[in-house]
Design a protein around this motif. Structure first.
Motif, mmCIF file in Angstrom:
data_model
loop_
_atom_site.group_PDB
_atom_site.id
_atom_site.type_symbol
_atom_site.label_atom_id
_atom_site.label_comp_id
_atom_site.label_asym_id
_atom_site.label_seq_id
_atom_site.Cartn_x
_atom_site.Cartn_y
_atom_site.Cartn_z
ATOM 1 N N THR B 118 -25.337 -0.615 12.222
ATOM 2 C CA THR B 118 -25.551 0.740 12.727
ATOM 3 C C THR B 118 -25.884 0.678 14.214
ATOM 4 O OG1 THR B 118 -27.931 0.708 12.347
ATOM 5 C CG2 THR B 118 -26.544 1.365 10.496
ATOM 6 N N ASN B 119 -26.140 1.861 14.794
ATOM 7 C CA ASN B 119 -26.539 1.895 16.199
ATOM 8 C C ASN B 119 -28.055 1.896 16.359
ATOM 9 O OD1 ASN B 119 -23.905 2.006 17.150
ATOM 10 N ND2 ASN B 119 -23.814 4.218 16.760
ATOM 11 N N ILE B 120 -28.774 1.598 15.268
ATOM 12 C CA ILE B 120 -30.236 1.655 15.310
ATOM 13 C C ILE B 120 -30.768 0.395 15.983
ATOM 14 C CG2 ILE B 120 -32.310 1.778 13.905
ATOM 15 C CD1 ILE B 120 -30.538 3.120 11.744
ATOM 16 N N ARG B 121 -31.623 0.582 16.976
ATOM 17 C CA ARG B 121 -32.213 -0.574 17.659
ATOM 18 C C ARG B 121 -33.554 -0.923 17.031
ATOM 19 N NH1 ARG B 121 -31.632 2.013 22.460
ATOM 20 N NH2 ARG B 121 -33.828 1.604 22.866
ATOM 21 N N SER B 130 -31.732 9.890 15.384
ATOM 22 C CA SER B 130 -31.180 11.135 14.852
ATOM 23 C C SER B 130 -31.423 11.163 13.352
ATOM 24 C CB SER B 130 -29.681 11.199 15.130
ATOM 25 O OG SER B 130 -29.001 10.302 14.275
ATOM 26 N N LYS B 131 -31.260 12.341 12.788
ATOM 27 C CA LYS B 131 -31.503 12.497 11.358
ATOM 28 C C LYS B 131 -30.624 11.561 10.523
ATOM 29 C CE LYS B 131 -32.492 16.107 8.112
ATOM 30 N NZ LYS B 131 -32.655 17.510 7.834
ATOM 31 N N THR B 156 -28.743 13.203 1.130
ATOM 32 C CA THR B 156 -27.882 13.430 2.292
ATOM 33 C C THR B 156 -28.023 14.829 2.834
ATOM 34 O OG1 THR B 156 -26.108 14.019 0.775
ATOM 35 C CG2 THR B 156 -26.163 11.751 1.537
ATOM 36 N N ILE B 157 -29.100 15.523 2.460
ATOM 37 C CA ILE B 157 -29.252 16.897 2.913
ATOM 38 C C ILE B 157 -29.383 16.925 4.435
ATOM 39 C CG2 ILE B 157 -31.774 17.166 2.831
ATOM 40 C CD1 ILE B 157 -31.203 19.705 1.141
ATOM 41 N N GLY B 158 -28.645 17.827 5.059
ATOM 42 C CA GLY B 158 -28.732 17.972 6.506
ATOM 43 C C GLY B 158 -27.930 16.953 7.288
#
Lengths: 310, 291
Positions: B118-121, B130-131, B156-158
């Protein structure tokens, strides 16, 4: 004939498997404490910030230090010590007071905050019991903050001592007198004794009560923590014209020191102070307080089990 | 082996009955979709299963009583609740460290592997994500736990469609291995339909329908009928009928596919269509009963 001899080791092995994770696994507790320090960075940042301010202020004091020393020499022994040690006592009191305030706010917020931000659902999705969580949270005001306060005071005052010594030596005054009057390290032991007896043991029911309210209140935990005791006091005063409850509260806030040492009313950092740990341990108030703290903490763990995000 | 077993599960909030005697049995290795309107009792049922709320009746999850043994149960159960519940102050690396510290079945390398995709650091805080990324983080943590039951309550709401698709894809490809059990509630029923092995409808605190997806698909058929063939189609007793663009869509329960083929275009209905049909029929039935 074979069955009984087989059955015994099997059941023994089973019980070992069942009990060992419960008894030996302190990892959830350890990590729960770590996680509190990640969340509440003020636990160490606030005392450190105050220590920084104290050291900065001490730089100003250093300008007058030779003058203060010369003046102190003209005084009697008792006064001399008070004059020289004044800034050290103020430093210790400020750091301890900061740690105490942080303890109060931490205890009131921690179990309330995890419901407010809904993160309680995440924490509860992990194999950590409510009791482990509550005990980890109680460790912060009861153990971590007093220890931090002590270590930070020790470090701050050691720096102050070295700076003061350097300034005095530079102006040709006796560093030996400075050290012998300050008695920094015996005083530090007094501070440690005070932190353990009063902040850890005597105040334990206070923090436990705040944690319970924090676990229970749906809103305004501060009001729920303060108003009920106040209401009881006022009710007693108006209904019975007595003030036993108020006296009890006063005893809880101030009584620890009366038992822990013989210096009443003064700042508890006089090396000449006479410590009375025996009398302290024999005070029923101590043990009643600790029992009450245990009840509050168990109740907090129980309440946390029922509580949902708010 | 049975993963979840409930008998006479009841839960009331004051005068509101959230669960009205639910009997439930979920075998291991199933992916169960729990479908129901808002306030039907889905979340309450899941909360009872997860030991988050007290209840009346009998409930065993993996052999544990969830209310009294939540901490032991959570060694084998994971859940993602209806909204992002990761605290905003938490650092990604700390989240991984904490779960590794408290969970005996957490595979740290696996979680870090998922996060690397993912793009998560690692040093980001949850508040900076982000959500969609928060959900990815939570899913990475959960999928790295070797649990026997995973509970997803509106996971997966939202989220936008890309994240939603990715969520269920990685769940199926990287997590589900036919020994684990997954229970999922969602309003986006169409998106999970192909994932499920079982489906359960819950309404007003009761389970109104349960079926394996195989049975479901062989049992229900939907036919789009032209007006001239409508009466012929109606003769086959559809359980529900709705108009669409000048034609009618009729839903049949256990009617031979060959018979229907002559009436119009036959297809397998969505879970949502059957659910709506069943719900409107049952509310008519309820009214009939009171008269």
């Amino acid at each position: 004939m074979n069955t009984p001899s087989n059955a015994v080791p099997e059941s023994f092995a089973d019980s070992k498997v069942v009990t060992s994770p419960v008894l030996l696994d302190t990892r959830p507790f350890y990590w729960s404490v770590r996680r509190e320090l990640w969340e509440y960075r003020s636990v160490y940042l606030a005392p450190l910030a105050i220590a920084g301010v104290i050291l900065f202020g001490f730089l100003v004091v250093l300008f007058h230090l030779p003058h203060t020393m010369r003046y102190a020499m003209t005084l009697g022994a008792e006064k001399q010590r008070d004059t020289i040690a004044e800034h050290f006592n103020i430093a210790a009191a400020l750091i301890m007071g900061t740690a105490f305030i942080v303890s109060i706010f931490y205890s009131l917020d921690t179990l309330y905050g995890e419901r407010r931000d809904r993160s309680i659902l995440f924490w509860k999705s992990l194999p950590v019991s409510d009791l482990t969580t509550v005990l980890a949270k109680a460790t912060v005001p009861l153990v971590i903050l007093p220890i931090f306060a002590f270590v930070i005071t020790l470090a701050t005052e050691t720096v102050m001592l070295l700076l003061g010594s350097a300034v005095l030596a530079a102006s040709g005054l006796s560093v030996a007198t400075y050290w012998s009057q300050l008695q920094l390290y015996p005083t530090m032991m007094m501070l440690l004794y005070h932190l353990v007896t009063v902040h850890m043991l005597w105040y334990a029911p206070l923090y436990a009560w705040l944690l319970l309210v924090s676990a229970w209140a749906r809103r305004a935990p501060f009001l729920w923590a303060v108003l009920p005791p106040l209401a009881v006091g006022i009710f007693e005063r108006t209904a019975f014209h007595t003030m036993y409850f108020a006296a009890l509260m006063h005893y809880r806030f101030s009584g620890g020191r009366e038992a822990a040492d013989s210096m009443q009313g003064n700042f508890p950092l006089n090396p000449g102070m006479h410590l009375t740990p025996g009398a302290f341990l024999a005070t029923p108030g101590l043990w009643i307080g600790l029992a009450l703290a245990a009840v509050f903490l168990f109740a907090a763990a129980r309440v946390r089990r029922y509580r949902e995000p708010i | 082996m049975t993963c979840i077993e409930a008998r006479g599960l009841r839960k009331t909030f004051g005068a509101t009955i959230a669960l009205d005697g639910v009997d439930l049995r979920v075998e291991e290795g199933r992916i169960l979709g729990l479908i129901g309107p808002n306030g039907a009792g889905k979340t309450t049922a899941l909360n009872a299963i997860l030991g988050l709320t007290p209840y009346q009746g009998e409930l065993k999850v993996l052999g544990h009583n969830p209310w009294t043994e939540r901490d032991q149960l959570m060694r084998d159960v994971c859940f993602i609740a209806d909204v992002a519940v990761l605290p905003r102050w938490l650092r990604v690396s700390h989240a991984v460290e904490f779960v590794a510290g408290v969970h005996p079945r957490f595979d740290r390398a696996k979680a870090e592997g998922f996060l690397a995709k993912t793009n998560i650091r690692q040093n980001s805080k949850v508040r900076e994500l982000s959500k969609g990324m928060v959900t990815q983080l939570h899913l990475a943590l959960v999928m790295a736990i070797d649990a026997r039951l995973l509970v997803l309550d509106e996971p997966t709401i939202g989220l936008d469609i890309l994240y939603r698709k990715q969520f269920y894809d990685s769940l199926l490809n990287d997590y589900f291995d036919r020994t684990r059990t997954i229970v999922v509630t969602t309003h986006q029923v169409e998106e999970v339909q192909h994932v499920l092995t079982d489906v359960m409808f819950i309404n007003r605190g009761r389970i109104v329908f349960e079926s394996s997806m195989e049975d479901f698909e062989s049992r229900y058929l939907e036919v789009t009928v032209r007006p001239e063939q409508l009466s012929a189609a109606r003769a086959l007793k559809p359980i529900y009928e709705r108009p669409t663009l000048g034609r009618s869509v009729l839903l049949f329960d256990r009617v031979d596919r060959q018979k229907l083929a002559g009436l119009g275009e036959v297809r397998t209905p969505g879970i949502a269509d059957v659910f709506v049909a069943m719900l409107s029929n049952s509310s008519h039935g309820a009214q009939g009963a009171t008269i």
